[in-house]
Design an enzyme around this catalytic site. Structure first.
Site: not given
Ligand code: PMP
Length: 430
Positions: A250, A388
């Site tokens: 990200k 999510c």
């Molecule tokens: N926390 C937040 C606020 C997120 O936006 C995300 C990814 N959408 C995650 C955790 C999880 O990140 P990752 O899938 O790269 O482990």
């Protein structure tokens, strides 16, 4: 640094209307855009307008080249080799760790643990720090703004230990209720897990205040920096936090690599998580002596190219200047918020006091998936769904939203394209 949201001034810009106020001249997004090969393509015959940066960002040539160069010139396993390539790979991996430490203000690179991403970082803390600190009747505090990856690991821990997961509520605007936080911080609270920026609404949490309140009660704080690191950065030492987690992908880096930072005293006291090569000093069938930090938490061959790619991404972002990027994104967000607010039939979801990177919206009663599909036909990539964050959606009485999320290479023309796409959605479903 904070990024103001809806209150920030920004001319309304609709297609065919007066030209948008341009981002500060210090930052040339059109120029930066050229660093990203993927953005040159057309989708469905239209120029790609990539507004799904909260899910993952695109990668600049510098990152792609750093990864290729590593595989073409230095590839070997780290730590175990005496040969030149292994020494080079080890050195580059170590340098990447130091680069990350500088980026997040970690006092010591040994406090930087390479993991797969934010999700793995949170799970690591839950399964080590959490397992040793949380017992029956204890409480773990999360918030209604959290991504599933900062809820479920704590829920699993609480289930295993007979502990209670407690939740700081959000207001209708999408801000945390700090009075409720205060009331929830109790003698049984063993940890507060809180996001820096909400991936669903863009809310920037007032971390200094939140951390100060937790610390006043002696409660350790884990900060989910998945959305914060790319827009705001973080100063680990100054923050007062105990743990910080973020994902490389990200932050214009590769997938498969992320970071857990933790205070040295915690990491030293925490038991290892996964067992295997590299995390040991010596092994017999009777007893294993664990390695020192950071290796204690990095069992097995790490994502060497990923760490090198992440360091290259940090170099790239720092080269442009995180402050300048943030100012540019603030302008874009203000434009987008104003444009969407002015657009007939569009409802913004969440009007937080401070916002970074993200704007969530609904178009009439069109299902967000249909919004996303029509936008895609117009070349505009957004996300549609629960992001999510199902508990947050339930709190807001929604099943899903459409979400536009911005990165350093987005331009006011991208906001125009989004608005044009939304008008096409309205026409199609009128
Ligand atoms: N926390 C937040 C606020 C997120 O936006 C995300 C990814 N959408 C995650 C955790 C999880 O990140 P990752 O899938 O790269 O482990």
């Amino acid at each position: 640094m904070s990024v103001s949201g809806t209150s920030a001034a920004g001319e309304k810009r609709l297609s065919g209307a007066a030209p948008a106020r341009r981002p500060a001249p210090a930052f040339d997004a059109a120029r930066a855009r050229e660093d990203f090969p993927i953005l040159r393509q057309r989708v469905h015959g239209r120029p790609l307008v990539y507004l799904d940066n909260a899910a993952t960002t695109q990668k600049p040539r510098a990152v792609i080249d750093a990864i290729s160069r590593y595989y073409e010139e230095d590839n070997a396993n780290v730590h175990r080799g005496v040969h030149l390539l292994s020494e080079r790979a080890t050195r580059r991996h170590d340098e990447a760790r130091k680069r990350v430490a500088r980026f997040i203000g970690a006092p010591d690179p040994r406090e930087v643990i390479f993991v797969r991403g934010t999700t793995e970082a949170v799970n690591l803390v839950a399964q080590t720090f959490g397992r040793t600190r949380v017992g029956a009747g204890d409480e773990v505090l999360v918030t209604e703004l959290e991504h599933h990856s900062n809820i479920v690991p704590w829920q699993m821990l609480c289930h295993e230990k007979g502990a209670r997961l407690r939740v700081v509520p959000v207001t209708d605007a999408g801000d945390l209720d700090l009075d409720a936080l205060e009331a929830l911080l109790g003698p049984r609270t063993r940890l507060l897990a809180v996001t820096q920026v909400s991936n669903a609404l863009g809310t920037v949490n007032p971390l200094p205040e939140i951390i100060a309140r937790a610390k006043a009660r002696g409660v350790p704080v884990l900060v989910d920096g998945a959305q914060g690191a790319p827009h705001l950065g973080f100063d680990a030492a100054a923050s007062g936090a105990d743990f910080y987690a973020f994902s490389g992908h990200k932050l214009y880096g590769p997938t498969g690599v992320g970071v857990l930072w933790g205070r040295r005293e915690h990491l030293e006291a925490m038991p290892p998580w996964q067992g295997g090569g590299d995390m040991i000093l010596s092994v017999t069938f009777e007893k294993t002596i664990y390695n020192a930090l950071p290796h204690k938490f990095e069992a097995g061959t790490p994502d060497i190219a990923g760490a090198i790619g992440l360091a290259a991404a940090i170099d790239y972002v720092d080269g442009l200047g995180l402050e300048a990027i943030a100012a540019h994104e603030r302008e874009l967000l203000a434009l987008a918020v104003d444009a969407l607010e002015a657009e007939e039939g569009v409802r913004l979801v969440g009007t937080p006091r401070e916002r970074a990177g993200v704007v969530s919206f609904l178009v009439g009663d069109v299902h967000p998936h249909d919004v996303g599909t029509v936008l895609d036909r117009h070349g505009v990539a957004v996300r549609a769904g629960h992001h999510c964050a199902q508990p947050l959606m339930q709190r807001l009485g929604l099943a899903a939203t459409a979400r536009a999320s911005f990165g350093l290479y987005n331009t006011p023309e991208d906001v125009d394209a989004l608005v044009r796409g939304i008008r096409a959605v309205r026409e199609m479903f009128a």
